[in-house]
Design a protein around this motif. Structure first.
Motif, PDB file in Angstrom:
ATOM      1  N   LEU A   1     -17.939  -2.314 -16.145  1.00  0.00           N
ATOM      2  CA  LEU A   1     -18.232  -2.946 -14.855  1.00  0.00           C
ATOM      3  C   LEU A   1     -19.699  -3.353 -14.795  1.00  0.00           C
ATOM      4  O   LEU A   1     -20.586  -2.556 -15.122  1.00  0.00           O
ATOM      5  N   TYR A   2     -19.934  -4.572 -14.381  1.00  0.00           N
ATOM      6  CA  TYR A   2     -21.299  -5.088 -14.297  1.00  0.00           C
ATOM      7  C   TYR A   2     -21.541  -5.647 -12.896  1.00  0.00           C
ATOM      8  O   TYR A   2     -20.637  -6.216 -12.282  1.00  0.00           O
ATOM      9  N   THR A   3     -22.741  -5.492 -12.425  1.00  0.00           N
ATOM     10  CA  THR A   3     -23.132  -6.131 -11.168  1.00  0.00           C
ATOM     11  C   THR A   3     -24.358  -7.006 -11.424  1.00  0.00           C
ATOM     12  O   THR A   3     -25.303  -6.592 -12.090  1.00  0.00           O
ATOM     13  N   LEU A   4     -24.297  -8.211 -10.921  1.00  0.00           N
ATOM     14  CA  LEU A   4     -25.391  -9.156 -11.112  1.00  0.00           C
ATOM     15  C   LEU A   4     -26.291  -9.224  -9.883  1.00  0.00           C
ATOM     16  O   LEU A   4     -27.227 -10.036  -9.837  1.00  0.00           O
ATOM     17  N   VAL A   5     -26.004  -8.396  -8.892  1.00  0.00           N
ATOM     18  CA  VAL A   5     -26.800  -8.373  -7.664  1.00  0.00           C
ATOM     19  C   VAL A   5     -27.876  -7.307  -7.799  1.00  0.00           C
ATOM     20  O   VAL A   5     -27.564  -6.118  -7.918  1.00  0.00           O
ATOM     21  N   PRO A   6     -29.163  -7.682  -7.780  1.00  0.00           N
ATOM     22  CA  PRO A   6     -30.244  -6.691  -7.921  1.00  0.00           C
ATOM     23  C   PRO A   6     -30.164  -5.618  -6.839  1.00  0.00           C
ATOM     24  O   PRO A   6     -29.960  -5.914  -5.661  1.00  0.00           O
ATOM     25  N   GLY A   7     -30.278  -4.359  -7.244  1.00  0.00           N
ATOM     26  CA  GLY A   7     -30.292  -3.249  -6.301  1.00  0.00           C
ATOM     27  C   GLY A   7     -28.926  -2.792  -5.842  1.00  0.00           C
ATOM     28  O   GLY A   7     -28.809  -1.809  -5.113  1.00  0.00           O
ATOM     29  N   MET A   8     -27.873  -3.485  -6.245  1.00  0.00           N
ATOM     30  CA  MET A   8     -26.525  -3.088  -5.837  1.00  0.00           C
ATOM     31  C   MET A   8     -26.002  -1.988  -6.757  1.00  0.00           C
ATOM     32  O   MET A   8     -26.083  -2.090  -7.978  1.00  0.00           O
ATOM     33  N   GLU A   9     -25.482  -0.935  -6.151  1.00  0.00           N
ATOM     34  CA  GLU A   9     -24.987   0.198  -6.924  1.00  0.00           C
ATOM     35  C   GLU A   9     -23.509   0.430  -6.633  1.00  0.00           C
ATOM     36  O   GLU A   9     -23.090   0.493  -5.478  1.00  0.00           O
ATOM     37  N   LEU A  10     -22.700   0.520  -7.686  1.00  0.00           N
ATOM     38  CA  LEU A  10     -21.273   0.817  -7.546  1.00  0.00           C
ATOM     39  C   LEU A  10     -21.100   2.322  -7.410  1.00  0.00           C
ATOM     40  O   LEU A  10     -21.559   3.102  -8.251  1.00  0.00           O
ATOM     41  N   THR A  11     -20.472   2.737  -6.347  1.00  0.00           N
ATOM     42  CA  THR A  11     -20.283   4.173  -6.105  1.00  0.00           C
ATOM     43  C   THR A  11     -18.849   4.635  -6.325  1.00  0.00           C
ATOM     44  O   THR A  11     -18.598   5.822  -6.546  1.00  0.00           O
ATOM     45  N   SER A  12     -17.896   3.722  -6.228  1.00  0.00           N
ATOM     46  CA  SER A  12     -16.500   4.108  -6.446  1.00  0.00           C
ATOM     47  C   SER A  12     -15.715   2.893  -6.914  1.00  0.00           C
ATOM     48  O   SER A  12     -16.065   1.753  -6.619  1.00  0.00           O
ATOM     49  N   VAL A  13     -14.645   3.168  -7.636  1.00  0.00           N
ATOM     50  CA  VAL A  13     -13.767   2.114  -8.158  1.00  0.00           C
ATOM     51  C   VAL A  13     -12.327   2.548  -7.937  1.00  0.00           C
ATOM     52  O   VAL A  13     -11.969   3.709  -8.175  1.00  0.00           O
ATOM     53  N   LYS A  14     -11.489   1.626  -7.482  1.00  0.00           N
ATOM     54  CA  LYS A  14     -10.071   1.904  -7.273  1.00  0.00           C
ATOM     55  C   LYS A  14      -9.252   0.952  -8.126  1.00  0.00           C
ATOM     56  O   LYS A  14      -9.450  -0.263  -8.066  1.00  0.00           O
ATOM     57  N   LEU A  15      -8.359   1.507  -8.908  1.00  0.00           N
ATOM     58  CA  LEU A  15      -7.507   0.709  -9.786  1.00  0.00           C
ATOM     59  C   LEU A  15      -6.120   0.580  -9.157  1.00  0.00           C
ATOM     60  O   LEU A  15      -5.473   1.575  -8.863  1.00  0.00           O
ATOM     61  N   THR A  16      -5.680  -0.645  -8.945  1.00  0.00           N
ATOM     62  CA  THR A  16      -4.369  -0.893  -8.334  1.00  0.00           C
ATOM     63  C   THR A  16      -3.479  -1.662  -9.298  1.00  0.00           C
ATOM     64  O   THR A  16      -3.954  -2.261 -10.269  1.00  0.00           O
ATOM     65  N   LYS A  17      -2.202  -1.632  -9.023  1.00  0.00           N
ATOM     66  CA  LYS A  17      -1.206  -2.345  -9.825  1.00  0.00           C
ATOM     67  C   LYS A  17      -1.314  -1.995 -11.312  1.00  0.00           C
ATOM     68  O   LYS A  17      -1.204  -2.845 -12.187  1.00  0.00           O
ATOM     69  N   ARG A  18      -1.551  -0.729 -11.585  1.00  0.00           N
ATOM     70  CA  ARG A  18      -1.700  -0.290 -12.961  1.00  0.00           C
ATOM     71  C   ARG A  18      -0.320  -0.019 -13.567  1.00  0.00           C
ATOM     72  O   ARG A  18       0.625   0.324 -12.852  1.00  0.00           O
ATOM     73  N   ALA A  19      -0.240  -0.170 -14.853  1.00  0.00           N
ATOM     74  CA  ALA A  19       1.003   0.153 -15.567  1.00  0.00           C
ATOM     75  C   ALA A  19       1.082   1.652 -15.765  1.00  0.00           C
ATOM     76  O   ALA A  19       0.082   2.308 -16.047  1.00  0.00           O
ATOM     77  N   THR A  20       2.239   2.218 -15.615  1.00  0.00           N
ATOM     78  CA  THR A  20       2.425   3.656 -15.786  1.00  0.00           C
ATOM     79  C   THR A  20       3.166   3.984 -17.069  1.00  0.00           C
ATOM     80  O   THR A  20       3.488   5.142 -17.344  1.00  0.00           O
ATOM     81  N   LYS A  21       3.452   2.978 -17.895  1.00  0.00           N
ATOM     82  CA  LYS A  21       4.096   3.195 -19.178  1.00  0.00           C
ATOM     83  C   LYS A  21       3.647   2.100 -20.137  1.00  0.00           C
ATOM     84  O   LYS A  21       3.150   1.063 -19.714  1.00  0.00           O
ATOM     85  N   SER A  22       3.791   2.369 -21.435  1.00  0.00           N
ATOM     86  CA  SER A  22       3.392   1.371 -22.422  1.00  0.00           C
ATOM     87  C   SER A  22       4.577   0.473 -22.749  1.00  0.00           C
ATOM     88  O   SER A  22       5.742   0.828 -22.524  1.00  0.00           O
ATOM     89  N   TYR A  23       4.280  -0.709 -23.274  1.00  0.00           N
ATOM     90  CA  TYR A  23       5.324  -1.666 -23.604  1.00  0.00           C
ATOM     91  C   TYR A  23       5.143  -2.135 -25.039  1.00  0.00           C
ATOM     92  O   TYR A  23       4.039  -2.123 -25.558  1.00  0.00           O
TER      93      TYR A  23
END
Length: 217
Positions: free
Chosen positions: A195-217
């Protein structure tokens, strides 16, 4: 004298049985010893192809991981029979083509005249291997793999597995005792997100992953 006569009678009987076998044309089959083993060989995908991903937007194949994420310091082969763990082949018992580069493959031993489903497991810690026991179900094995703690960013030791169990029927006793499972392709069981942020001074504090696969294919 009685003992000598007994031995003479026994030898006469054995010779008689031998002559009967020869006269009848029967061949006496050699005894099948328990524990006879076949040599199972394998090769592995290169350090490049084993860690590639396909970008559907750019239509290009790119490396999916850094060098530390591709290192194989140890390999464990877990053999299942009828859905239950039957044998664990530890790294020290595998004959590698090049011990310094496990991606070049090698060989190991399995009992003859058996059908197995093989799981190749890279970088399994010692305490994890200690949890593997006979009759462990394949589902319970998979759960142990998924629940294993992950190394920190920049460290080695990412657990990798083959994409699907490899089914093998070892040779019959008396036939050639060498069999190959072909090329084994390894995959990490976890994905890495950058994860990258191009906004100076912006800090990522949390990330939520949605629509993830729960099995391999």
């Amino acid at each position: 004298m009685k003992q000598i006569n007994s031995i003479a009678v026994l030898l006469t009987l054995l010779l008689g049985l031998s002559n009967c076998s020869k006269e009848s044309g029967l061949q006496v089959l050699p005894e099948i010893r328990g524990g006879e083993e076949a040599t199972v060989s394998f090769t592995m995908g290169s350090t490049t192809r084993a860690n590639e991903s396909y970008d559907t937007t750019t239509k290009k194949i790119t490396l999916a991981g850094y060098e530390n994420e591709k290192v194989i310091d140890g390999l464990t082969i877990v053999a299942f029979r009828d859905g239950k763990l039957a044998r664990v082949v530890k790294d020290a018992t595998i004959s590698y083509a090049d011990p310094a580069d496990r991606y070049k493959g090698g060989s190991f031993k399995l009992p003859m005249e058996q059908t197995f489903e093989l799981e190749f497991l890279a970088n399994a810690p010692f305490d994890f291997i200690q949890k593997l026991h006979l009759d462990l179900s394949h589902d319970d094995y998979t759960k142990l793999v998924v629940e294993e703690a992950l190394p920190k960013n920049g460290e080695k030791g990412f657990i990798m597995t083959n994409t699907e169990p490899i089914r093998i029927k070892t040779p019959n006793v008396g036939a050639t005792n060498v069999q190959s499972v072909g090329t084994v392709t390894m995959r990490r069981i976890v994905a890495r997100f950058d994860l990258y942020t191009l906004v100076p001074g912006m800090e990522l504090t949390s990330v939520k992953l949605t629509k993830r696969a729960t099995k391999s294919y």
